[in-house]
Design a protein around this motif. Sequence first.
Motif, PDB file in Angstrom:
ATOM      1  N   PHE A 210     -25.353  29.866  22.326  1.00 50.35           N
ATOM      2  CA  PHE A 210     -24.105  29.627  22.653  1.00 50.35           C
ATOM      3  C   PHE A 210     -23.190  28.974  21.309  1.00 50.35           C
ATOM      4  O   PHE A 210     -23.698  28.280  20.704  1.00 50.35           O
ATOM      5  N   ASP A 211     -22.054  29.425  21.389  1.00 48.15           N
ATOM      6  CA  ASP A 211     -21.041  28.720  20.557  1.00 48.15           C
ATOM      7  C   ASP A 211     -20.658  27.387  21.568  1.00 48.15           C
ATOM      8  O   ASP A 211     -20.501  27.626  22.472  1.00 48.15           O
TER       9      ASP A 211
ATOM     10  N   THR B   6     -16.688  27.317  24.257  1.00 48.49           N
ATOM     11  CA  THR B   6     -17.530  28.126  25.034  1.00 48.49           C
ATOM     12  C   THR B   6     -18.456  27.365  26.201  1.00 48.49           C
ATOM     13  O   THR B   6     -18.181  27.298  27.385  1.00 48.49           O
TER      14      THR B   6
ATOM     15  N   VAL C 210     -22.807  34.181  22.553  1.00 49.06           N
ATOM     16  CA  VAL C 210     -21.568  33.859  23.465  1.00 49.06           C
ATOM     17  C   VAL C 210     -20.419  32.998  22.677  1.00 49.06           C
ATOM     18  O   VAL C 210     -20.966  31.989  22.587  1.00 49.06           O
ATOM     19  N   GLY C 211     -19.338  33.585  22.583  1.00 50.45           N
ATOM     20  CA  GLY C 211     -18.405  32.791  21.832  1.00 50.45           C
ATOM     21  C   GLY C 211     -17.176  33.016  22.143  1.00 50.45           C
ATOM     22  O   GLY C 211     -16.795  33.628  23.224  1.00 50.45           O
ATOM     23  N   ASP C 212     -16.020  32.223  21.766  1.00 55.45           N
ATOM     24  CA  ASP C 212     -14.657  32.635  21.988  1.00 55.45           C
ATOM     25  C   ASP C 212     -14.182  33.451  20.741  1.00 55.45           C
ATOM     26  O   ASP C 212     -14.317  33.384  19.692  1.00 55.45           O
TER      27      ASP C 212
ATOM     28  N   ALA D 154     -17.624  37.385  24.692  1.00 56.46           N
ATOM     29  CA  ALA D 154     -16.686  36.465  24.480  1.00 56.46           C
ATOM     30  C   ALA D 154     -15.868  36.249  25.744  1.00 56.46           C
ATOM     31  O   ALA D 154     -15.855  37.054  26.503  1.00 56.46           O
ATOM     32  N   ILE D 155     -15.651  34.996  25.926  1.00 58.27           N
ATOM     33  CA  ILE D 155     -14.997  34.424  27.178  1.00 58.27           C
ATOM     34  C   ILE D 155     -13.662  34.277  26.881  1.00 58.27           C
ATOM     35  O   ILE D 155     -12.764  34.163  27.990  1.00 58.27           O
TER      36      ILE D 155
ATOM     37  N   LEU E 250     -18.648  31.031  32.950  1.00 60.92           N
ATOM     38  CA  LEU E 250     -20.202  31.327  32.150  1.00 60.92           C
ATOM     39  C   LEU E 250     -21.126  32.216  33.068  1.00 60.92           C
ATOM     40  O   LEU E 250     -22.017  33.063  32.531  1.00 60.92           O
TER      41      LEU E 250
END
Lengths: 58, 757
Positions: free
Chosen positions: B478-479, B483, B653-655, B671-672, B692
């Motif tokens: 995870f970033d 995030t 998982v990042g933005d 990407a969220i 998430l």
Amino acid sequence: MSTILFMVAVALILSITFVVSYLWALSSGQFNDLDTPALRILKDDILKGTERKNHEQQ
Amino acid sequence: MEVCAYCRAPVSNGAKFCCQSCELLSAWVTDGVSPLASKKLTSSQWDKFNLIELESQFNSSTCPLFKKFRFYIEGLQCSSCVHLLEDFPLYFSGIVSSKLNYSQRTLEVQTKPEVKLGDLCAAIVSLGYEPTPLNETADYDKAQQLEQRNELKRIGVAGAVAGNAMLFAVPIYAGLDGSLGLIFKWIMFFTFLPLMFYSAVPFYKKAWGSLLIRRINVDMMITVALWAGFIFSTYSLVMGSDDIYFDSSASFIFLILLTRYFLRQHQDKLLRKNIFDDLFVNSAYEILDQKGSHYTNFKDINPNQLLMLKRNQLLPCDSYLDSSSATFDLSFLTGEVYPQIKHVGDAVPAGSRLLSVDARLYITSTATHSNLAQALNTIDTNVKDKNTIQTLSDVVAHRLTLVVFSLAALFFIFTYQTLGFEAFKRCLALITIACPCAVAFGTPLAFSMGLKKAAKHGFFVRTESVFEKLAQIKKVIFDKTGTLTSSQFKLVNNFPENISAENKSIILGLEKASLHPLALGLKESWSDADIADIKDVKEEVGNGVEAYYNGHHYQLKKSIEDGGNGAIQADFSIDGKRSNYLFFTENLRQEATDVVNEFYKLNFDVKMLTGDKRVRAVETAKKIGIRPNFVFAEQSAQSKKQIIEQENPCLFVGDGLNDLQALNQAYVSFAIRGSFESTLQVSDVYAPQKDLHALLEIINLSKNIQSTVKINLLFAIFYNTIGGLLALAGYINPLVAAVLMPVSSFLITSHTVWRLK
């Protein structure tokens, strides 16, 4: 026998016609947008309202 | 049930109309009130688009006599929207034509030269829609449209061929013989030619392409089977035997082309957009010159010019700070969320966002030569490499091809003496029959249904190979910022516990104009408090704010003391005496802990990556349940990319705002949030409207798809083994093939649809 051959020829010509017309319709962009034309047809005549208003004013 | 007074669509809560366009149209049709009458037609938000330099980026017309713009329109509801937007020329003077594509949600408007883009946008907004001007290159769009049309043409021809072949094959199966039978067979041969030399061409191209890189893929198998069938059938035709496979081959090719077309339809079309343009194209930049200043677009900013950057604007070129100190948000480049202070003469790189008041910058590079542009260019080239992974179906196709060919060769060598020419015939029958349709169309069918399902649940999935890759990995990184935490800060505590309403209003008044994350956090925590009207707030860059108000001197400064537990402390003082302490921490996403636990249950390694200081990072990690030795802190964008490279295969998982490079590097990236086009280009999955939990959803979906594909493959191998053995034993004739192939296609299709519906 000759009747069958005639029918076969007709069937082939028909199918070729359909394929060619499909290709033509596709190239001329008739399948580009399948949703909007169906909605476009429901349109009211906008000018009616404007005309009525003009009429009332007169 | 209540219905809209204009379009008769159902409405809720007793509303008279279902949407604004119905209301406007109703007034227009019955009373003759023009839709734009009494509407505000200018807006400060869109004013900048009136600027010719900015507008020219969106005008796709090559003729000076008219302008042509395309918009993405949000807020389309019913058929009235089509009428309202397409009647634009009737109530907005200067518009020549207006055409809406309801399914793509795009509006194409042609106007006379005097109409300005900003005014046009403002008019669309006042009609109740949200327009986004599109600056796509016309060439790319045309090329894509042409490609799609060609594909449809090939499918149409293949369908016609398959239908006709069936028509003529049935009498032959029913026992038609003699001269009429021969005529029918020849007709099948001639109708088959367009499929062979037109519809199937993409298979040959792909097969040839994979041959060049010495890899066997599904297309090669299809090509071989198709040609084996064609040669075998033609040979039988000439020699007067009955082994003709034109009908099964044609329907087989038709089915594959069709499923592949559907697969492509579900993949996103926005892939080859320019990320860099996407960032800056909507901004007008103020350049200082002898006469004062003028505005221009980002492409026309040149080295040695002075740029006046506005608060919250993103810098498109590398530069030096020319005015006194200013605060910048470098999160786009570094991932570090804390504002950075720059002093006069300091280098400020492209991609920095100005947080303090307007700053003057001395430009040192053009936008296209900035470091940011270079970094984004490497992303562009990497995107292409990323698509070439060897999928499970390719592996299966590879092995099957090898097995089938060796089997055919061995069979021929050992039986040639006894069977003679019959041995050759059986070998060809084996190759024709053994082409596994599950590989050829079961897999794309499963993927296309998976993509459709994902899109329905709010995911944008870039390529179908994501499903396969997601089912393989056992590590998630995870970033942190943006995030696991939101990039805002939360006021967690203050001392003394009660702050008077007056002090609150003064603090808010001080922070009124600030974009600092702490200020934003304060505004949210005290959203119901009054805001004092304080003028002349002095902002000491990176340190705090102060002002005189009602005869007192107020200050809100970042404290030199550490807030403890990773918190940040700010001090509020009146006339130099500290009166309140405020403590802030990062705002954790509510679901973060829960999701991390779920990953542990799935036996995943969970790690965290951040640009923040180690102490703060570990503090956050503990709260979420990530082990401290799995925390990579104090990382820059570049080193994040390297870590991901080492940790691959992993899910990152990042933005999309500050992790573009890392997202691009990861085996699978999720990407969220982030700007739509650029994020989509580098991440495999993008779910802007979800939290998430979406991660677990997409992993489950992938597992489901993958198991469907595997069962299909197993079934196909089993089925084709039997078919192959029958062929070698000499039991396969065209009739058996015509039954065997559709039955297996039917079974595989229904299994896939049943599992993924």
